[in-house]
Design a protein around this motif. Sequence first.
Motif, PDB file in Angstrom:
ATOM      1  N   LYS A  83      -5.703  46.064  94.528  1.00  0.00           N
ATOM      2  CA  LYS A  83      -5.468  46.020  93.090  1.00  0.00           C
ATOM      3  C   LYS A  83      -4.472  44.932  92.694  1.00  0.00           C
ATOM      4  CE  LYS A  83      -6.559  50.806  92.354  1.00  0.00           C
ATOM      5  NZ  LYS A  83      -5.970  52.132  92.233  1.00  0.00           N
TER       6      LYS A  83
ATOM      7  N   VAL B  83     -11.792  44.944  96.541  1.00  0.00           N
ATOM      8  CA  VAL B  83     -12.282  45.463  97.818  1.00  0.00           C
ATOM      9  C   VAL B  83     -12.324  44.351  98.864  1.00  0.00           C
ATOM     10  CG1 VAL B  83     -14.315  46.405  98.975  1.00  0.00           C
ATOM     11  CG2 VAL B  83     -13.593  47.336  96.783  1.00  0.00           C
TER      12      VAL B  83
ATOM     13  N   VAL C 219      -7.498  55.798 104.261  1.00  0.00           N
ATOM     14  CA  VAL C 219      -8.013  56.892 103.436  1.00  0.00           C
ATOM     15  C   VAL C 219      -9.282  57.462 104.072  1.00  0.00           C
ATOM     16  CG1 VAL C 219      -8.854  57.547 101.157  1.00  0.00           C
ATOM     17  CG2 VAL C 219      -6.982  55.932 101.358  1.00  0.00           C
TER      18      VAL C 219
ATOM     19  N   LEU D 178     -12.617  61.816  91.440  1.00  0.00           N
ATOM     20  CA  LEU D 178     -13.730  60.879  91.566  1.00  0.00           C
ATOM     21  C   LEU D 178     -14.994  61.589  92.042  1.00  0.00           C
ATOM     22  CD1 LEU D 178     -11.901  57.781  93.047  1.00  0.00           C
ATOM     23  CD2 LEU D 178     -13.187  57.832  90.930  1.00  0.00           C
TER      24      LEU D 178
ATOM     25  N   SER E 140     -14.111  47.081 103.391  1.00  0.00           N
ATOM     26  CA  SER E 140     -13.563  48.392 103.080  1.00  0.00           C
ATOM     27  C   SER E 140     -14.689  49.409 103.205  1.00  0.00           C
ATOM     28  CB  SER E 140     -13.022  48.425 101.651  1.00  0.00           C
ATOM     29  OG  SER E 140     -12.027  47.463 101.483  1.00  0.00           O
TER      30      SER E 140
ATOM     31  N   ASP F 195      -8.724  43.435  99.916  1.00  0.00           N
ATOM     32  CA  ASP F 195      -7.803  44.526 100.242  1.00  0.00           C
ATOM     33  C   ASP F 195      -7.120  44.342 101.586  1.00  0.00           C
ATOM     34  OD1 ASP F 195      -6.669  47.182  99.722  1.00  0.00           O
ATOM     35  OD2 ASP F 195      -7.845  47.745 101.467  1.00  0.00           O
ATOM     36  N   ARG F 196      -7.891  43.892 102.592  1.00  0.00           N
ATOM     37  CA  ARG F 196      -7.296  43.765 103.929  1.00  0.00           C
ATOM     38  C   ARG F 196      -6.174  42.739 103.960  1.00  0.00           C
ATOM     39  NH1 ARG F 196     -10.032  46.357 108.521  1.00  0.00           N
ATOM     40  NH2 ARG F 196     -11.635  47.581 107.497  1.00  0.00           N
TER      41      ARG F 196
ATOM     42  N   TYR G 187      -3.276  61.183  96.281  1.00  0.00           N
ATOM     43  CA  TYR G 187      -4.572  60.816  96.868  1.00  0.00           C
ATOM     44  C   TYR G 187      -5.572  61.934  96.669  1.00  0.00           C
ATOM     45  CZ  TYR G 187      -2.395  56.984  99.490  1.00  0.00           C
ATOM     46  OH  TYR G 187      -1.754  55.854  99.847  1.00  0.00           O
TER      47      TYR G 187
ATOM     48  N   PRO H 138       3.006  52.915 102.065  1.00  0.00           N
ATOM     49  CA  PRO H 138       2.034  52.012 101.471  1.00  0.00           C
ATOM     50  C   PRO H 138       1.071  52.798 100.584  1.00  0.00           C
ATOM     51  CG  PRO H 138       1.561  52.367 103.793  1.00  0.00           C
ATOM     52  CD  PRO H 138       2.876  53.010 103.512  1.00  0.00           C
ATOM     53  N   ASN H 139       0.611  52.175  99.522  1.00  0.00           N
ATOM     54  CA  ASN H 139      -0.307  52.850  98.614  1.00  0.00           C
ATOM     55  C   ASN H 139      -1.718  52.389  98.939  1.00  0.00           C
ATOM     56  OD1 ASN H 139      -1.178  54.392  96.478  1.00  0.00           O
ATOM     57  ND2 ASN H 139      -0.806  52.795  94.977  1.00  0.00           N
ATOM     58  N   ASN H 140      -2.521  53.298  99.476  1.00  0.00           N
ATOM     59  CA  ASN H 140      -3.839  52.885  99.936  1.00  0.00           C
ATOM     60  C   ASN H 140      -4.823  52.691  98.795  1.00  0.00           C
ATOM     61  OD1 ASN H 140      -2.732  54.785 102.368  1.00  0.00           O
ATOM     62  ND2 ASN H 140      -3.839  52.989 103.047  1.00  0.00           N
ATOM     63  N   LEU H 141      -5.891  51.980  99.123  1.00  0.00           N
ATOM     64  CA  LEU H 141      -6.884  51.654  98.106  1.00  0.00           C
ATOM     65  C   LEU H 141      -7.846  52.814  97.892  1.00  0.00           C
ATOM     66  CD1 LEU H 141      -8.057  49.173  96.414  1.00  0.00           C
ATOM     67  CD2 LEU H 141      -9.734  49.036  98.230  1.00  0.00           C
ATOM     68  N   ILE H 142      -7.933  53.272  96.659  1.00  0.00           N
ATOM     69  CA  ILE H 142      -9.000  54.198  96.259  1.00  0.00           C
ATOM     70  C   ILE H 142      -9.456  53.672  94.904  1.00  0.00           C
ATOM     71  CG2 ILE H 142      -9.638  56.540  95.635  1.00  0.00           C
ATOM     72  CD1 ILE H 142      -7.233  57.526  97.254  1.00  0.00           C
ATOM     73  N   ILE H 143     -10.679  53.182  94.841  1.00  0.00           N
ATOM     74  CA  ILE H 143     -11.086  52.518  93.604  1.00  0.00           C
ATOM     75  C   ILE H 143     -12.555  52.792  93.340  1.00  0.00           C
ATOM     76  CG2 ILE H 143     -11.726  50.302  94.660  1.00  0.00           C
ATOM     77  CD1 ILE H 143     -10.324  48.902  92.405  1.00  0.00           C
ATOM     78  N   GLU H 144     -12.874  53.006  92.070  1.00  0.00           N
ATOM     79  CA  GLU H 144     -14.271  53.231  91.723  1.00  0.00           C
ATOM     80  C   GLU H 144     -14.956  51.892  91.481  1.00  0.00           C
ATOM     81  OE1 GLU H 144     -15.014  55.283  88.080  1.00  0.00           O
ATOM     82  OE2 GLU H 144     -17.172  55.171  88.415  1.00  0.00           O
TER      83      GLU H 144
ATOM     84  N   LYS I 164      -6.795  62.240  93.138  1.00  0.00           N
ATOM     85  CA  LYS I 164      -7.619  61.098  92.768  1.00  0.00           C
ATOM     86  C   LYS I 164      -9.007  61.220  93.383  1.00  0.00           C
ATOM     87  CE  LYS I 164      -6.489  56.238  92.232  1.00  0.00           C
ATOM     88  NZ  LYS I 164      -5.487  55.270  92.706  1.00  0.00           N
TER      89      LYS I 164
ATOM     90  N   GLN J  54     -20.000  54.960  93.031  1.00  0.00           N
ATOM     91  CA  GLN J  54     -19.601  54.227  94.230  1.00  0.00           C
ATOM     92  C   GLN J  54     -18.079  54.158  94.272  1.00  0.00           C
ATOM     93  OE1 GLN J  54     -21.269  50.300  94.458  1.00  0.00           O
ATOM     94  NE2 GLN J  54     -22.527  50.891  96.194  1.00  0.00           N
ATOM     95  N   ILE J  55     -17.543  54.491  95.440  1.00  0.00           N
ATOM     96  CA  ILE J  55     -16.088  54.473  95.574  1.00  0.00           C
ATOM     97  C   ILE J  55     -15.732  53.639  96.791  1.00  0.00           C
ATOM     98  CG2 ILE J  55     -14.033  55.908  95.940  1.00  0.00           C
ATOM     99  CD1 ILE J  55     -15.770  58.241  94.807  1.00  0.00           C
ATOM    100  N   ALA J  56     -14.696  52.816  96.660  1.00  0.00           N
ATOM    101  CA  ALA J  56     -14.214  52.059  97.809  1.00  0.00           C
ATOM    102  C   ALA J  56     -12.864  52.612  98.231  1.00  0.00           C
ATOM    103  CB  ALA J  56     -14.084  50.583  97.446  1.00  0.00           C
ATOM    104  N   VAL J  57     -12.694  52.841  99.538  1.00  0.00           N
ATOM    105  CA  VAL J  57     -11.393  53.264 100.056  1.00  0.00           C
ATOM    106  C   VAL J  57     -11.092  52.427 101.289  1.00  0.00           C
ATOM    107  CG1 VAL J  57     -11.649  55.631  99.235  1.00  0.00           C
ATOM    108  CG2 VAL J  57     -12.347  55.072 101.540  1.00  0.00           C
ATOM    109  N   ASP J  58      -9.838  52.345 101.682  1.00  0.00           N
ATOM    110  CA  ASP J  58      -9.544  51.590 102.890  1.00  0.00           C
ATOM    111  C   ASP J  58      -9.592  52.505 104.109  1.00  0.00           C
ATOM    112  OD1 ASP J  58      -7.203  52.964 102.813  1.00  0.00           O
ATOM    113  OD2 ASP J  58      -6.009  51.292 102.082  1.00  0.00           O
TER     114      ASP J  58
END
Lengths: 638, 217
Positions: free
Chosen positions: A390, A376, B209, B177, B193, A379-380, B170, A476-482, B173, B202-206
């Motif tokens: 990631k 996170v 998204v 979540l 983010s 990421d930027r 997306y 681009p594949n954006n960030l989605i992360i738990e 996913k 807790q979820i992080a997205v840019d």
Amino acid sequence: MANKLIAFVGNPNVGKSVLFNKLTGQYSVVSNYSGTSVDVTRGTIKIDGTDYQAVDTPGVYSLMPLSEDEQVTRDLIIREKPSVIVQVCDIKNIERSLHLFFELAMFKIPMIMVLNMYDEAVHSGIKINGYQLEKILQVPVIMTAATLGYGLEKIIKKIPQAATTPFDIVYSEEKAVSCVDEVLKDKIPYSRAISVYLLCGDKGISNYIPDNLKNFIQTDCLKKININADSFNSRLFNDRNNAIKRITGNAKIVKHKNKFEFLQFIGNAALNPFIGTLLLLCILYLMYEFVGVFMAGTVVDFIQTSVFENFLNPIVVNILDYIKTPDIVKDFLTGEYGLWTVAVTYAFAIIFPIITGFFLFLGLLEDSGYLPRLSVMLDRIFSFIGLNGKAVLPMILGLGCGTMAVLSARVLETRKERMIILVLLSLAVPCSAQLGIILAMLSAISYKATIIWFCCILVSILGIGKLLAYFIKGEPNNLIIELPNIRIPSLLNIFSKIKMRLEWYLKEIVPLFVIATAFLFFIDKIHLLEKIEKLLSPVIVYFLGLPIETTSTFIMGFLRRDYGASGIYVMAQNGLLTHTQVLITAVVITLFIPCLAQSLIVIKEYGVRIAAVVFAAVTAYAVLFGGLLKFLLKFVNI
Amino acid sequence: MKTKENLDVEESLSLIWTSIQRGDTNFNKIDAVVKKGVCENVMNQLIAEGYVLKDNETIKLTAKGEEIGREITRRHRLTERLLADVLEFDKTAIDEIACDLEHNISTELADSICTLLGHPTECPHGAPIPSGKCCQKSENKIKSIVFPLSQLDPGEEVKLAYIVTTNHGYLHKLLSLGLIPGVKIILHQKFPSFIIKVNETQIAVDEEVANLIYVRK
């Protein structure tokens, strides 16, 4: 149910692997699931004196495959037909686990449900009435806290009582589901589950449907039903969601506590732009001190000098003498490019300690829940070069061993990302073996030289990354992360992970070192090296302005990255190079194509054509950049 | 009810307006498009009634023509958004329906739809939606009912309205979540983010998204 399989399935970050390791003990084996890069751990569990096979599947949110992990988990269930599924859940996120539960229920395999992280749930004020849940779902429900070892014996006791849940959601699209299911029933196993995935628009699932039925389903069901996958998906989610709300309404009690939680505080601080950055720098510094200085320096010196040079090497030479080995074989094993003196020494005296340190550090980062937070924070920066947070994993691994990093690039989801990381790893990310020597060499000159080198590398990474992000096709594949909770790492879990990764290193990487060395021995024997040297020397001498002797070190750098660097280091120490020449060499050798082992793995992973294009481009870039630097350094006094 | 003649005028002005927006100002070319798309002699009527000017080979809209062309285009594209995002119509079908509805929607209704959808800037096909009065108000800090997560202030609790994305991956996913429409979410922070909390997750997205996730208070 002797010799039958118990499959452990669950969402990511629910403590499934800890639980699995504790139940199977230390005798678990990790391997790639056939044809994929996904690790699957297998072991045995003793129940009432009988050994049962057990398998730990990759953590998934759903069995509808979007990632390789999900694909593996689903394929494993369909192909290996486990006789019991143990679903591991995080009590705090019971809703999500129930989504997966309903997917698993479609397979009609006996299940038990393990509600793990009991300790954390108590902390956050969430309680589940296990008895109620058991009554609704009609499968055994067990509360555990795997990290504390609480409730494990109950799992073993309950596995024989695993039951198929009669709880089936009557889907609002039941008509569509049963239409397909009617065709598949009795012809293939798990027909109901496969019908649902087919309607969800899952293309991979048709591999499990016999060809003669495919057309029939297409014309007789799908055309008539006339429902698109997107809306089927949404409706399915809604149906499940409603069922879950009813269940949790009966069985879940939430009392929010506003207690100050230390670990949670750390977790949030790690995401704070200011404190998080400081923490990140601290962690990078600690990593440098531990892996770069202690492991790569002290430990490597000890093993290389005391263990290999003074102890093992004489023994090997003596044995070879004793059994009167022919000279050519002796040369092949212990000569200048010998299998023992180069490949084995390199693999075990130099790289092994470094990556062990690396894996320990990485294990701590992963297990504590910090790694996703690192993604996170970064990421930027990564999104500037067409990647997302990631990519931090292959990048950090690249600083350890590039060969390993290229393999780990498989975790990235799109081809575009994998291409970008491939080029950056081949071009500008120095591995630990090389990094140590280059830094020693440059710091002997001046801080300024080190900074200039660092800027050159950074400019190359950002510049080339940006160009690739622009030119390589694909979104681009954006960030989605738990973000899992921060927790105290479990040492057992970390050690089993290190063991698993070291085994992988021995199996996948060490053979490459052997092949590379044998290749080196061969081209040395036919004097090819000298011919290449002659060919290259005009570029080195006239364009880069370096002494002719450096040519051989560049070639050595291809064969073994640190050899090249150390060759230059020796020349610099003997005063054969000016400061400017040392700096130019350091930059060019960092940018130059990676070592032979890494090149082989690139060819294996990406194919000869892509590898050839990348290597040619990297070489051209390294030389041109060196030439430009030579020109610019005329105006700078280092 | 509007007369056929009225509808033709509106339809042609919308066609001309979009062509000019695209940078296409050749009179003959646009005339041909209008003749084919609407009817044969409407162009003369447009000129006679003072909506359109012909300047050599270039076509121009008068103030009055410009206003109608822009407004009809706005209504068309807003309707498409409504059909695609909220009513989940198939994308291939929405253009035709929007063509009918655009003439029967009042400016006020268009503004309401626009506000409901969070002042979208593009139609589902990617063409820009001209802004209306309501959008300018929104720039003056009057919040719409539904708006993207990226406009939310950290610390606020909201309800997830819908996720706008053409990317199957997306959507799946985010759904897995736990980001299911109707669920309550809290935005913790926006930099570096977006960190959101759904239930106990807790979820992080840019930022990109976060722009796809629409929420309401």
